[in-house]
Design an enzyme around this catalytic site. Sequence first.
Site, PDB file in Angstrom:
ATOM      1  N   LYS A  79       0.841  -1.195   0.000  1.00  7.94           N
ATOM      2  CA  LYS A  79       0.000   0.000   0.000  1.00  7.94           C
ATOM      3  C   LYS A  79       0.879   1.249   0.000  1.00  7.94           C
ATOM      4  CE  LYS A  79      -3.906   1.976   2.614  1.00  7.94           C
ATOM      5  NZ  LYS A  79      -4.754   1.784   3.818  1.00  7.94           N
ATOM      6  N   SER A 154      -9.602   1.922   3.035  1.00  4.78           N
ATOM      7  CA  SER A 154      -8.767   2.665   2.092  1.00  4.78           C
ATOM      8  C   SER A 154      -7.770   1.779   1.341  1.00  4.78           C
ATOM      9  CB  SER A 154      -7.995   3.759   2.837  1.00  4.78           C
ATOM     10  OG  SER A 154      -7.096   3.194   3.792  1.00  4.78           O
ATOM     11  N   SER A 178      -9.770  -0.460   7.187  1.00  8.64           N
ATOM     12  CA  SER A 178      -9.220  -0.258   5.848  1.00  8.64           C
ATOM     13  C   SER A 178      -8.577  -1.478   5.223  1.00  8.64           C
ATOM     14  CB  SER A 178      -8.198   0.885   5.866  1.00  8.64           C
ATOM     15  OG  SER A 178      -8.847   2.112   6.084  1.00  8.64           O
TER      16      SER A 178
END
Length: 526
Positions: A79, A154, A178
């Site tokens: 990420k 996210s 997330s």
Amino acid sequence: MDITDLTACELIAQLEQRQLSSSEIVDAFLYRIKHLDSRLGAFLHVDEEQARRRAAEVDRRRQAGEKVGPLAGLPIAIKDNICTCDQKTTCASKILANFQPPFDATIVRRIREADGIIVGKTNLDEFGMGGSNELSAFGPVRNPWDPDRVPGGSSGGAAAALAAGMVPLSVGSDTGGSIRQPAALCGVTGLKPTYGRVSRFGLVAYASSLDQIGPLGRTAEDVALLLEVLAGHDPRDSTSVPGGVPPYRQLLNNRPEGIRLGLLVDQLGQGVDEEITQAISEAAKVFERLGMPVIEIGLPHHHLAVACYYIIATSEASSNLARYDGVHFGYRTDERAMEEELAQERRLWAEKGLAALPEEPDPPIVRLYRKSRAEGFGPEVKRRIMLGTYALSAGYYEAYYLQAAKVRRLIRADYDQAFSQVAALIGPVTPTPAFRLGEKIQDPLAMYLFDAFTVGANLAGICALALPCGQTRSGLPIGLQLQGPPFAEHVLLQLAYWFQKETDWHRRRPPLTALDRIAAGRGDTP
């Protein structure tokens, strides 16, 4: 055999038996990325050259009989709010669009030491602030199961890349769900470890008392494999908990018979999609067939979790994001244009016969801060900074932040009480399946309420795992959430592992028609 259909552990077995090489595996996944990601939007950066070079080196070492690490030969996505010294770390924000960290995050270093191959950085909601992955400065991510729907956020890029077969493993971060929300909406398995189990050194902070890095994989076994590498004490992270790392993958074979599980019935009522309620109820029956009694249980202060979370998280975001000022690093406004704008304004007032502006401008450095932040941050990040600044301001701190801190303690006490009766909790991850792109983007409150079932684990600092447990009639994945006491990751992984032995939801892949639509460029964002 399609290499990209294999799980991480299946690929490791193929590598150890010399039936596949690391180069073949990396090439297969890179081809998949090239074929799909121009429309899926899961990656912000892919380093093909480095990935192929490291794959060749792993193959050379394996053929020479040298010792290789537990992830040797596996492509892994990271990420893009986790620092990598050889790739940009943007947090999907204009303000960090060109930021090149001078160091690796601890988890990145551990992956490299385990001979994992980092193929690229995945898209996210800007600074991790969002639940749909529509709030990236570089464009939204699409759900591989339906390109007109969101993948969750996210860590949407990490989950979508995994679901679409572009990587066998990925790493995300979880501040209020997330990792778990994207895992649920994309039909993969994702774990939020206990706060302190995985080092946060090198994670760009959103809310420091809530953030936690965690693994995503197609199966519980894959997640266990990666967690063994990520977990462990790190002296560079003051919140990292001392102690060794359990052999998570080895412990999966210990079937947790006889333990009691708690079904969170309060999370299966009004506002929850009927198909999700049904899937969670069926999942509870699977555990009962495995010899684990399921009782109904509640969390009395659950209804306060979202309000509590959005005060604490935004307050910490207000503090953490104060460092982005346009001076030390990151985006800086055009200072010449800023001065020309001020000069033009002075000329206009002079033409009206005024010697000075009605209100004298701020000093240049203050204007630089203000314009750099106004231009660099997106609307949702600005909203959360303002909410947090207000909650921390004089006269409001006691009414908001202090009250939220007290409620947080009550939420943790609810979990402690529940875990005195059961070994783990069962419930939904989200109230609905993946919604359409654009459906909630203009309604921040609706987006925040989508976090209702996940924020509690972050507030309490416990571990939680999402795994596939069903599909809607339209073919969208449904996720089951398991929550356990602090440092009970091995219990959640065992539960998920045995559940996946009894079901095949984790084996299902996005239909070719959906992936073909992505590749063909159909299905525009509203």
